[in-house]
Design an enzyme around this catalytic site. Structure first.
Site, PDB file in Angstrom:
ATOM      1  N   ASP A 150     -29.233 -58.063  30.615  1.00 39.78           N
ATOM      2  CA  ASP A 150     -29.359 -59.645  30.833  1.00 39.78           C
ATOM      3  C   ASP A 150     -28.241 -60.194  29.718  1.00 39.78           C
ATOM      4  OD1 ASP A 150     -31.722 -59.153  31.858  1.00 39.78           O
ATOM      5  OD2 ASP A 150     -33.069 -59.790  30.114  1.00 39.78           O
ATOM      6  N   ASP A 209     -28.359 -60.038  25.741  1.00 44.96           N
ATOM      7  CA  ASP A 209     -28.097 -61.428  25.533  1.00 44.96           C
ATOM      8  C   ASP A 209     -26.914 -61.904  25.050  1.00 44.96           C
ATOM      9  OD1 ASP A 209     -30.530 -61.483  26.743  1.00 44.96           O
ATOM     10  OD2 ASP A 209     -31.436 -62.550  25.446  1.00 44.96           O
TER      11      ASP A 209
END
Length: 561
Positions: free
Chosen positions: A399, A378
């Site tokens: 991600d 992230d």
């Protein structure tokens, strides 16, 4: 503002209904201004049954009337939710730190929703016809962001909240999400026309004011002398210069205007008009270990550093240590028209700490040029609204480019890193939850290569272009180089068959050993697209970038190469 808001949201429905009968515009054409029962209007919304029960019964009205009714209802509901959050926070001494942090996320996001609703209401209450493209894009973006904010609040509360708080907040959160989705659908049906696609391929040159990190700035002699003295390099002259209202310097040793970036941000004027120019914060080389948050009232800031790897903003907040993903960011910005140049944003928590954000942007019309974003899971949170990244470096593992903005990354370097043992790399996790949101990740003319630590490792690490974080996840790779680290399947599932038929993943004219689409996934939502479809995701079309990026001097390519 408070008194006006009270008048909007406090009027009973039986008073509002007679007002609605006179809202149509004679210049409009059927069927949008033709009165119809809710059943007819609701056919074009994501949840027709909810729509029917929400719109006033035994009435016939046009889509404009129904939408104005819905936005008033949304204002009232959002105000009540904000008050509910405030009530919980008055008892913060009895709550865990993690819960308080989650509630503070929700308070910030609900406050933004009030602002976005009021702004949208001001636009749609003045006309009952198709809006000009720029106005339609503005409101569409705000209403899309409201849904994202609601989803983020829910996500922040999901794990730390007690059962009593969940019972008190999850129901109004769910109700709000449904209402905002209905509002967005009604707005699109009434005010958004068919957008004309800009298909002309333009040369890469476009804007070239910035050169080697420098740009011509139109400023006073005093400010010019300050900048030239501190940066030790003269500003170039040009006919088309970027306007500057003022400039302050941040130098670690205290020899500048401020020793910290936070102090400089606090000193910036509130709610300045971008047409008057940018307030520049020049941050000299150094490592700045501070958590920076640029609020909504700090508009039109331009932050210039001494270069990637020289001006570094760093932190190590993460979810394992009790921060939400949203508030783990080392640097966060919601003030619109923000521009960052020549800086590094870093989160050093490491892969074992899971979600740990280096930068989070929910700033509309924000730009990052020649910046680096460094983290693991992230890293870059492109949270909401409209954003543009040019010639940036992005490092991460799981991600690491995620969120629900309408964002284009152009001419960037994307570097998957070595993840924690047992993990795989997913470059993107796009978070679109509603089919009417104008959001998605467009990766154009970028280069995807393994970071040094991954390239030199003997471990086998699966690396994918993305996976569907939310139901309508949308990501497009265009004219980009993909090295051999990309798995032949290209894309990974999130869980089972979740979102595989509702997502939109696409590839167009990519190159490199990882770009071969022969063995890609065969999901219903995956596509190999042509130039016409790809043009929808260019800077000019996806972001309407010709209307707002040009004035910043940042280079961009409006169309396909």
């Amino acid at each position: 503002m408070a008194s006006k808001l009270f008048l909007i949201i406090a009027l009973p429905i039986f008073i509002l209904l007679p007002l609605f009968a006179h809202q149509s515009c004679a210049a409009d054409v059927a069927p949008k201004t033709t009165p119809a029962p809710p059943e007819t209007i609701c056919n074009n919304t994501p949840d027709p049954s909810y729509c029917i029960t929400t719109l006033f019964n035994n009435q016939t009205a046009d889509v404009y009337t129904y939408c104005r009714f819905t936005i008033r209802k949304a204002l009232s509901q959002t105000k009540k939710f904000l008050n509910l959050i405030e009530n919980y926070l008055t008892r913060r001494s009895t709550l865990s730190t993690a819960i308080v942090r989650a509630l503070e996320d929700c308070r910030l996001l609900a406050g933004l929703n009030m602002d976005y609703l009021l702004s949208s209401y001001g636009t749609i209450n003045t006309t009952s016809q198709i809006l000009p493209t720029r106005q339609a894009d503005d409101v569409h973006s705000l209403l899309s962001a409201i849904i994202t904010n609601q989803e983020t609040c829910l996500s922040s509360l999901q794990y730390p909240a007690s059962e009593s708080i969940k019972n008190g907040l999850f129901s109004p959160l769910s109700d709000g999400s449904k209402l905002y989705s209905l509002l967005l659908a009604l707005f699109k049906n009434g005010w958004v026309g068919e957008k004309k696609q800009e298909t002309t391929r333009q040369p890469t040159k476009t804007q070239t004011l910035f050169r080697n990190g420098q740009l011509p700035l139109e400023m006073s002699d005093r400010n010019r002398a300050i900048y030239d003295s501190v940066s030790r390099r003269k500003l170039r002259s040009a006919d088309d210069a970027v306007k500057v209202t003022d400039i302050v310097t941040v130098i670690h040793d205290g020899s500048g205007n401020f020793p910290t970036i936070t102090d400089a941000v606090n000193a910036a004027p509130n709610n300045t008009d971008v047409s008057k120019g940018y307030f520049i914060i020049y941050v000299t080389a150094g490592i700045y270990e501070e958590y920076i948050s640029i609020p909504k009232n700090k508009k039109n800031l331009m932050m210039i550093g001494d270069g990637i790897g020289k001006t570094i903003i760093t932190g190590n907040r993460n979810v394992v240590d009790g921060w939400t993903t949203f508030n783990s960011a080392s640097f966060a910005v919601v003030g619109p028209n923000f521009v960052a140049v020549n800086m590094t944003f870093r989160n050093t928590a490491g892969p074992s700490k899971h979600q740990a954000v280096a930068l989070r942007s929910g700033a509309d019309l924000s730009i990052f040029y020649s910046c680096s974003f460094e983290g693991y899971q992230d890293t870059l949170y492109t949270h909401s609204l409209r954003q543009f990244y040019r010639e940036c470096d992005i490092y991460g593992t799981v991600d690491f480019i995620f969120g629900n903005a309408a964002v284009v990354l152009q001419n960037c370097n994307i570097y998957p890193r070595l993840p924690m043992s047992g993990q795989f790399n997913a470059i993107t996790a796009q978070g679109r939850t509603d089919p009417n949101q104008n959001t998605g990740i467009s990766i154009h003319n970028c280069r995807i290569r393994a970071a040094d630590e991954l390239a030199s490792s003997n471990e086998t690490v699966l690396t994918y272009l993305g996976r569907p974080w939310k139901e309508y996840s949308r990501t497009v790779y265009m004219q980009s180089f993909m090295d051999s680290l990309i798995n032949p399947a290209g894309w990974s599932i999130w869980s089972g068959d979740f979102a595989l038929s509702t997502l939109y993943y696409a590839e167009y004219s990519n190159t490199g050993p990882g770009s071969d689409t022969t063995n890609r996934v065969t999901w219903p939502g995956y596509h190999v697209i042509n130039a016409t479809d790809a043009a929808n995701f260019t800077v000019a079309n996806f972001l309407s970038g010709n209307t707002w990026i040009k004035g910043t001097g940042v280079p961009y390519t409006p169309g396909l190469l």
